[in-house]
Design a protein around this motif. Structure first.
Motif, PDB file in Angstrom:
ATOM      1  N   MET A 137       0.848  -1.190   0.000  1.00 46.04           N
ATOM      2  CA  MET A 137       0.000   0.000   0.000  1.00 46.04           C
ATOM      3  C   MET A 137       0.886   1.244   0.000  1.00 46.04           C
ATOM      4  SD  MET A 137      -2.910   1.029   2.720  1.00 46.04           S
ATOM      5  CE  MET A 137      -3.395   2.706   2.905  1.00 46.04           C
ATOM      6  N   GLU A 138       0.550   2.166  -0.904  1.00 44.14           N
ATOM      7  CA  GLU A 138       1.301   3.419  -0.967  1.00 44.14           C
ATOM      8  C   GLU A 138       0.947   4.270   0.241  1.00 44.14           C
ATOM      9  OE1 GLU A 138       1.848   5.307  -4.976  1.00 44.14           O
ATOM     10  OE2 GLU A 138       0.075   4.071  -5.378  1.00 44.14           O
ATOM     11  N   ARG A 139       1.933   5.051   0.646  1.00 42.81           N
ATOM     12  CA  ARG A 139       1.656   5.906   1.807  1.00 42.81           C
ATOM     13  C   ARG A 139       0.730   7.048   1.406  1.00 42.81           C
ATOM     14  NH1 ARG A 139       3.955  10.854   2.615  1.00 42.81           N
ATOM     15  NH2 ARG A 139       5.555  11.418   1.113  1.00 42.81           N
ATOM     16  N   LEU A 140      -0.098   7.448   2.330  1.00 42.85           N
ATOM     17  CA  LEU A 140      -1.023   8.543   2.090  1.00 42.85           C
ATOM     18  C   LEU A 140      -0.280   9.866   2.157  1.00 42.85           C
ATOM     19  CD1 LEU A 140      -4.093   7.347   4.183  1.00 42.85           C
ATOM     20  CD2 LEU A 140      -3.706   7.108   1.720  1.00 42.85           C
ATOM     21  N   LEU A 141      -0.804  10.843   1.445  1.00 39.92           N
ATOM     22  CA  LEU A 141      -0.209  12.174   1.422  1.00 39.92           C
ATOM     23  C   LEU A 141      -1.027  13.110   2.303  1.00 39.92           C
ATOM     24  CD1 LEU A 141       0.400  12.483  -2.431  1.00 39.92           C
ATOM     25  CD2 LEU A 141       1.996  11.675  -0.678  1.00 39.92           C
ATOM     26  N   ASP A 142      -0.336  13.844   3.137  1.00 36.37           N
ATOM     27  CA  ASP A 142      -0.952  14.848   4.000  1.00 36.37           C
ATOM     28  C   ASP A 142      -1.418  16.028   3.138  1.00 36.37           C
ATOM     29  OD1 ASP A 142      -0.196  17.507   5.770  1.00 36.37           O
ATOM     30  OD2 ASP A 142      -1.099  15.898   6.956  1.00 36.37           O
ATOM     31  N   ILE A 143      -2.425  16.731   3.576  1.00 37.69           N
ATOM     32  CA  ILE A 143      -2.968  17.866   2.832  1.00 37.69           C
ATOM     33  C   ILE A 143      -1.877  18.894   2.503  1.00 37.69           C
ATOM     34  CG2 ILE A 143      -3.731  19.105   4.907  1.00 37.69           C
ATOM     35  CD1 ILE A 143      -6.179  20.057   3.201  1.00 37.69           C
ATOM     36  N   ALA A 144      -0.934  19.107   3.417  1.00 40.38           N
ATOM     37  CA  ALA A 144       0.140  20.075   3.157  1.00 40.38           C
ATOM     38  C   ALA A 144       1.039  19.597   2.024  1.00 40.38           C
ATOM     39  CB  ALA A 144       0.962  20.315   4.420  1.00 40.38           C
ATOM     40  N   GLU A 145       1.334  18.309   1.983  1.00 41.51           N
ATOM     41  CA  GLU A 145       2.172  17.768   0.916  1.00 41.51           C
ATOM     42  C   GLU A 145       1.444  17.829  -0.424  1.00 41.51           C
ATOM     43  OE1 GLU A 145       4.831  13.840  -0.210  1.00 41.51           O
ATOM     44  OE2 GLU A 145       3.661  13.816   1.643  1.00 41.51           O
ATOM     45  N   VAL A 146       0.169  17.508  -0.421  1.00 41.52           N
ATOM     46  CA  VAL A 146      -0.619  17.589  -1.654  1.00 41.52           C
ATOM     47  C   VAL A 146      -0.642  19.041  -2.146  1.00 41.52           C
ATOM     48  CG1 VAL A 146      -2.917  17.307  -2.668  1.00 41.52           C
ATOM     49  CG2 VAL A 146      -2.006  15.556  -1.132  1.00 41.52           C
ATOM     50  N   SER A 147      -0.817  19.953  -1.228  1.00 42.72           N
ATOM     51  CA  SER A 147      -0.824  21.372  -1.587  1.00 42.72           C
ATOM     52  C   SER A 147       0.515  21.792  -2.186  1.00 42.72           C
ATOM     53  CB  SER A 147      -1.153  22.216  -0.355  1.00 42.72           C
ATOM     54  OG  SER A 147      -1.121  23.585  -0.695  1.00 42.72           O
ATOM     55  N   ASP A 148       1.604  21.419  -1.534  1.00 43.65           N
ATOM     56  CA  ASP A 148       2.943  21.770  -2.029  1.00 43.65           C
ATOM     57  C   ASP A 148       3.198  21.182  -3.405  1.00 43.65           C
ATOM     58  OD1 ASP A 148       3.543  23.210   0.264  1.00 43.65           O
ATOM     59  OD2 ASP A 148       4.709  21.587   1.184  1.00 43.65           O
ATOM     60  N   ARG A 149       2.839  19.934  -3.596  1.00 44.77           N
ATOM     61  CA  ARG A 149       3.162  19.234  -4.849  1.00 44.77           C
ATOM     62  C   ARG A 149       2.226  19.603  -5.999  1.00 44.77           C
ATOM     63  NH1 ARG A 149       4.373  13.059  -3.269  1.00 44.77           N
ATOM     64  NH2 ARG A 149       4.518  12.926  -5.545  1.00 44.77           N
ATOM     65  N   SER A 150       1.013  20.011  -5.670  1.00 44.82           N
ATOM     66  CA  SER A 150       0.039  20.320  -6.716  1.00 44.82           C
ATOM     67  C   SER A 150      -0.067  21.809  -7.012  1.00 44.82           C
ATOM     68  CB  SER A 150      -1.348  19.807  -6.317  1.00 44.82           C
ATOM     69  OG  SER A 150      -1.864  20.567  -5.230  1.00 44.82           O
ATOM     70  N   GLY A 151       0.322  22.637  -6.044  1.00 42.83           N
ATOM     71  CA  GLY A 151       0.157  24.076  -6.208  1.00 42.83           C
ATOM     72  C   GLY A 151      -1.234  24.564  -5.855  1.00 42.83           C
ATOM     73  N   VAL A 152      -2.085  23.670  -5.368  1.00 47.66           N
ATOM     74  CA  VAL A 152      -3.440  24.037  -4.955  1.00 47.66           C
ATOM     75  C   VAL A 152      -3.408  24.292  -3.447  1.00 47.66           C
ATOM     76  CG1 VAL A 152      -5.856  23.290  -4.818  1.00 47.66           C
ATOM     77  CG2 VAL A 152      -4.448  22.615  -6.781  1.00 47.66           C
ATOM     78  N   SER A 153      -3.925  25.422  -3.034  1.00 46.30           N
ATOM     79  CA  SER A 153      -3.903  25.765  -1.610  1.00 46.30           C
ATOM     80  C   SER A 153      -4.724  24.759  -0.808  1.00 46.30           C
ATOM     81  CB  SER A 153      -4.477  27.166  -1.398  1.00 46.30           C
ATOM     82  OG  SER A 153      -5.871  27.171  -1.675  1.00 46.30           O
ATOM     83  N   PRO A 154      -4.422  24.627   0.494  1.00 51.04           N
ATOM     84  CA  PRO A 154      -5.245  23.736   1.325  1.00 51.04           C
ATOM     85  C   PRO A 154      -6.733  24.092   1.285  1.00 51.04           C
ATOM     86  CG  PRO A 154      -3.217  24.268   2.470  1.00 51.04           C
ATOM     87  CD  PRO A 154      -3.262  25.137   1.237  1.00 51.04           C
ATOM     88  N   SER A 155      -7.028  25.388   1.262  1.00 51.55           N
ATOM     89  CA  SER A 155      -8.447  25.763   1.184  1.00 51.55           C
ATOM     90  C   SER A 155      -9.035  25.358  -0.164  1.00 51.55           C
ATOM     91  CB  SER A 155      -8.626  27.265   1.427  1.00 51.55           C
ATOM     92  OG  SER A 155      -7.986  28.023   0.421  1.00 51.55           O
ATOM     93  N   GLY A 156      -8.238  25.422  -1.233  1.00 46.27           N
ATOM     94  CA  GLY A 156      -8.693  24.955  -2.535  1.00 46.27           C
ATOM     95  C   GLY A 156      -8.952  23.459  -2.537  1.00 46.27           C
TER      96      GLY A 156
END
Length: 134
Positions: free
Chosen positions: A1-20
């Motif tokens: 199982m792949e590790r889950l990504l925290d909202i902050a990491e997803v935000s950093d890697r995608s460029g989408v803000s946490p609120s987005g």
């Protein structure tokens, strides 16, 4: 199982803000699969989903249109006829923008004080009007 990504990491890697991200989740465009305390956790595939959302937004699709594709069964298959139609629309928009840019450049550089005395300006105006009214 792949590790889950925290909202902050997803935000950093995608460029989408946490609120987005939270907004997209509320609109059911993406799904948080777990929580670590109060922090949302996402499957790594969410990065591809976000890239697709960004691409679709850049192409002029609304979030409702994007959601109708992502939420339907077999959502990994993007309806090609819809893409062809959108591509044609974007090409027409590009033609209009190129003609408008030509018109603006000519107006900026035109040696005539009264632009309507310039035959090139009048021709560009006719072309721009025809393209805009299509």
């Amino acid at each position: 199982m792949e590790r889950l990504l925290d909202i902050a990491e997803v935000s950093d890697r995608s460029g989408v803000s946490p609120s987005g991200l939270r907004y997209y989740e509320k609109r059911k465009l993406i799904v948080a699969v777990a929580r670590n305390g109060l922090r949302r956790q996402y499957e790594p595939a969410v990065l591809q989903e976000l890239a697709l959302i960004n691409l679709a937004k850049s192409a002029g699709y609304s979030l409702d249109e994007i959601g109708s594709v992502l939420r339907r069964p077999g959502a990994t298959v993007i309806p090609r006829d819809v893409l062809v139609e959108k591509a044609g629309s974007l090409e027409e928009q590009a033609k209009r923008l190129v003609n408008l840019a030509k018109m603006l450049r000519h107006v900026a550089d035109c040696p005539y004080e009264d632009h309507f005395e310039c035959s090139r300006f009048r021709k560009l105006l006719i072309v721009a009007t025809k393209v805009t009214n299509c």
